[in-house]
Scaffold this active site. Sequence first.
Site, PDB file in Angstrom:
ATOM      1  N   ALA A  81      -3.891  -7.714  -4.246  1.00 50.92           N
ATOM      2  CA  ALA A  81      -3.374  -6.352  -4.430  1.00 50.92           C
ATOM      3  C   ALA A  81      -4.514  -5.386  -4.727  1.00 50.92           C
ATOM      4  CB  ALA A  81      -2.382  -6.337  -5.587  1.00 50.92           C
ATOM      5  N   GLY A  82      -4.292  -4.121  -4.429  1.00 51.07           N
ATOM      6  CA  GLY A  82      -5.273  -3.096  -4.792  1.00 51.07           C
ATOM      7  C   GLY A  82      -4.504  -1.833  -5.132  1.00 51.07           C
ATOM      8  N   HIS A  83      -4.341  -1.555  -6.418  1.00 52.13           N
ATOM      9  CA  HIS A  83      -3.570  -0.386  -6.836  1.00 52.13           C
ATOM     10  C   HIS A  83      -4.532   0.725  -7.253  1.00 52.13           C
ATOM     11  CE1 HIS A  83       0.181  -3.058  -7.644  1.00 52.13           C
ATOM     12  NE2 HIS A  83      -0.100  -2.902  -6.375  1.00 52.13           N
ATOM     13  N   THR A  84      -4.477   1.828  -6.520  1.00 52.92           N
ATOM     14  CA  THR A  84      -5.427   2.915  -6.733  1.00 52.92           C
ATOM     15  C   THR A  84      -4.770   4.021  -7.558  1.00 52.92           C
ATOM     16  OG1 THR A  84      -6.285   2.401  -4.548  1.00 52.92           O
ATOM     17  CG2 THR A  84      -6.992   4.487  -5.505  1.00 52.92           C
TER      18      THR A  84
ATOM     19  N   ASP B 181       0.819  -1.225   0.000  1.00 54.74           N
ATOM     20  CA  ASP B 181       0.000   0.000   0.000  1.00 54.74           C
ATOM     21  C   ASP B 181       0.845   1.264   0.000  1.00 54.74           C
ATOM     22  OD1 ASP B 181      -2.272  -1.682   0.305  1.00 54.74           O
ATOM     23  OD2 ASP B 181      -1.859  -1.786   2.449  1.00 54.74           O
TER      24      ASP B 181
ATOM     25  N   GLY C 132       0.212  14.291  -3.424  1.00 51.11           N
ATOM     26  CA  GLY C 132      -1.251  14.297  -3.519  1.00 51.11           C
ATOM     27  C   GLY C 132      -1.689  13.100  -4.332  1.00 51.11           C
TER      28      GLY C 132
ATOM     29  N   LYS D  65       0.175   4.521  -8.346  1.00 46.42           N
ATOM     30  CA  LYS D  65       0.341   5.875  -8.869  1.00 46.42           C
ATOM     31  C   LYS D  65       1.708   6.018  -9.559  1.00 46.42           C
ATOM     32  CE  LYS D  65       0.773  10.697  -7.897  1.00 46.42           C
ATOM     33  NZ  LYS D  65       0.533  11.847  -7.080  1.00 46.42           N
TER      34      LYS D  65
ATOM     35  N   LYS E  32       2.265   2.265  -5.083  1.00 47.03           N
ATOM     36  CA  LYS E  32       2.952   1.785  -6.301  1.00 47.03           C
ATOM     37  C   LYS E  32       2.122   2.065  -7.551  1.00 47.03           C
ATOM     38  CE  LYS E  32       3.123  -2.316  -4.438  1.00 47.03           C
ATOM     39  NZ  LYS E  32       2.742  -2.009  -3.055  1.00 47.03           N
TER      40      LYS E  32
ATOM     41  N   GLN F  86       2.065  -5.850  -3.205  1.00 46.43           N
ATOM     42  CA  GLN F  86       2.418  -5.968  -1.779  1.00 46.43           C
ATOM     43  C   GLN F  86       3.757  -5.258  -1.524  1.00 46.43           C
ATOM     44  OE1 GLN F  86       1.393  -9.313  -3.275  1.00 46.43           O
ATOM     45  NE2 GLN F  86      -0.583  -8.371  -2.979  1.00 46.43           N
TER      46      GLN F  86
ATOM     47  N   GLY G  93     -10.969  -2.993   2.462  1.00 47.69           N
ATOM     48  CA  GLY G  93     -11.562  -1.883   3.224  1.00 47.69           C
ATOM     49  C   GLY G  93     -11.124  -1.850   4.674  1.00 47.69           C
TER      50      GLY G  93
ATOM     51  N   LYS H 277       2.848  10.243  -0.411  1.00 51.36           N
ATOM     52  CA  LYS H 277       1.982  10.752   0.650  1.00 51.36           C
ATOM     53  C   LYS H 277       2.695  11.693   1.632  1.00 51.36           C
ATOM     54  CE  LYS H 277      -1.924   7.912   1.010  1.00 51.36           C
ATOM     55  NZ  LYS H 277      -2.760   6.949   1.682  1.00 51.36           N
TER      56      LYS H 277
ATOM     57  N   ALA I 276      -7.536  -0.974  -0.024  1.00 47.75           N
ATOM     58  CA  ALA I 276      -8.220  -0.855  -1.319  1.00 47.75           C
ATOM     59  C   ALA I 276      -8.897  -2.167  -1.715  1.00 47.75           C
ATOM     60  CB  ALA I 276      -7.223  -0.450  -2.399  1.00 47.75           C
TER      61      ALA I 276
HETATM   62  P1  IMP Z   1      -2.621 -12.778   1.565  1.00 45.76           P
HETATM   63  O1  IMP Z   1      -1.699 -12.174   0.560  1.00 45.76           O
HETATM   64  O2  IMP Z   1      -4.066 -12.544   1.261  1.00 45.76           O
HETATM   65  O3  IMP Z   1      -2.305 -14.221   1.829  1.00 45.76           O
HETATM   66  O4  IMP Z   1      -2.385 -12.026   2.966  1.00 45.76           O
HETATM   67  C1  IMP Z   1      -1.154 -12.155   3.700  1.00 45.76           C
HETATM   68  C2  IMP Z   1      -0.774 -10.836   4.369  1.00 45.76           C
HETATM   69  O5  IMP Z   1      -0.403  -9.904   3.353  1.00 45.76           O
HETATM   70  C3  IMP Z   1      -1.904 -10.162   5.162  1.00 45.76           C
HETATM   71  O6  IMP Z   1      -1.324  -9.487   6.269  1.00 45.76           O
HETATM   72  C4  IMP Z   1      -2.468  -9.149   4.186  1.00 45.76           C
HETATM   73  O7  IMP Z   1      -3.088  -8.061   4.843  1.00 45.76           O
HETATM   74  C5  IMP Z   1      -1.190  -8.720   3.474  1.00 45.76           C
HETATM   75  N1  IMP Z   1      -1.453  -8.235   2.111  1.00 45.76           N
HETATM   76  C6  IMP Z   1      -1.747  -8.956   1.018  1.00 45.76           C
HETATM   77  N2  IMP Z   1      -1.899  -8.172  -0.045  1.00 45.76           N
HETATM   78  C7  IMP Z   1      -1.676  -6.912   0.367  1.00 45.76           C
HETATM   79  C8  IMP Z   1      -1.643  -5.662  -0.293  1.00 45.76           C
HETATM   80  O8  IMP Z   1      -1.837  -5.531  -1.513  1.00 45.76           O
HETATM   81  N3  IMP Z   1      -1.371  -4.585   0.492  1.00 45.76           N
HETATM   82  C9  IMP Z   1      -1.106  -4.695   1.806  1.00 45.76           C
HETATM   83  N4  IMP Z   1      -1.109  -5.851   2.476  1.00 45.76           N
HETATM   84  C10 IMP Z   1      -1.390  -6.951   1.762  1.00 45.76           C
END
Ligand code: IMP
Length: 427
Positions: free
Chosen positions: A44-47, A18, A417, A23, A21, A226, A304, A333, A301
């Site tokens: 992953a959640g890339h915003t 988080d 920003g 952006k 990356k 990650q 939630g 940030k 992302a």
């Molecule tokens: P998993 O990847 O779903 O197996 O989760 C393993 C650990 O990695 C947990 O603590 C998740 O919160 C963290 N994690 C997985 N993907 C992300 C990400 O994209 N951002 C931040 N933490 C992540």
Amino acid sequence: MFDSKIRTIVIVGAQWGDEGKGKLVDVIAERADWVVRYQGGANAGHTVHIGDTTFVLHQIPSGILHSGVRCAIGNGVVLDAEKLFGEIDQLVADGIDVQGRLYVSDRAHLVMPYHKLVDAESAANKAIGTTGRGIGPSYEDKVGRRGVRVVDLKHPDRLRPLVERGVDHANALLQRFGSTSRADVEETMGRLMAIAPRLLMLADDVGLVMHRSLRGGGAILLEGAQGSLLDVDHGTYPFVTSSSTTVGGAATGAGLPPSAIDQAIGVVKAYTTRVGNGPLPTEFDEPLGSQVRQLGNEFGATTGRPRRCGWFDSVVVRYAARVNGLTGLAVTKLDVLDTLDRLAICTGYRVGDETLTEFPADIIALDRLEPLYEWFDGWRESIADVRRLEDLPEKARRYLDRIQELAETPIRFVSVGTRRDQIIEAS
Ligand code: IMP
């Protein structure tokens, strides 16, 4: 960034994910021919914020938002095809043309419906606080040599025994967990047959496509997901994800030789966050934790979930710089800290009589340590409109200078920003 000698750049998270990356990839991608995801999956959640639209990408590389760029999902990714189609459909609805621009490695493993069941029902995964996207169980099946790859969809007769084996394994686990849920071969086959035609249209030998691109003078951006401290080898094990998030994983997961990688940019927040459980040495006490979470909108992302927040930890980032061979840092940030009176950077850890300046393997030690801080005055003004390093308030520059000194890595970008244009590139 790219020039005649620099053809391949990796963007990695240098904390716990988080970092922003998405952006940074979006900003650099316009100078690339290809953007490739090499590990992880829909966890992953890339915003990326463009104009009034916010794009949240889970599996598709953020480069898709630039029309001239092609994107690939490498063999190292565990792919949730149903979710991928949802993402493609959303992009198309938002006016992004994806046709002919997205490739999927035929060697990538598929996240099966039963992987998500096992992830959700496993007490061990709950203790880690996984995202529930089936990531760990998919990688377990991959390494256990009972995975299903994209290429297997071409041969339904060969697919069935693979699915039977996977379902058997998943059901044995579910039974052991005391769960009443069960995976079903027919249901799984039905879902796979439904996704097969659309997925196979995207499938290709991504390693070969990248090799040819480089030979033709192409520029490739490898997009990590990650963060380095979530890497299965180098992270805070077992509170990690199940893939190689670091630069070594970029070569394996994209199908490129390590020698093809020219640069590695580590993305770091100007402070630290973590979602899920596990050590976070510089975690804030309340009320500062909630204050920074609100200021930085620190909510996951993908899930939630509120993110845990803390001071910038230079021990973590110097470790990530070493493990990844970072050639530059992108600090994101920084503007979130605009209103704080005082800021701290962690420079070491005290454990008993010992002072640690290198990140330890032993996470028990991390739970018992006392972070050692250097304190800085806050700059107390908005930096959202600053576009050159020299125009930042002196106190902000002092803070950044100390970060790059302690991380032993030069700062190449500073994000001030959420918008695409709110970025400073160091000359
Ligand atoms: P998993 O990847 O779903 O197996 O989760 C393993 C650990 O990695 C947990 O603590 C998740 O919160 C963290 N994690 C997985 N993907 C992300 C990400 O994209 N951002 C931040 N933490 C992540």
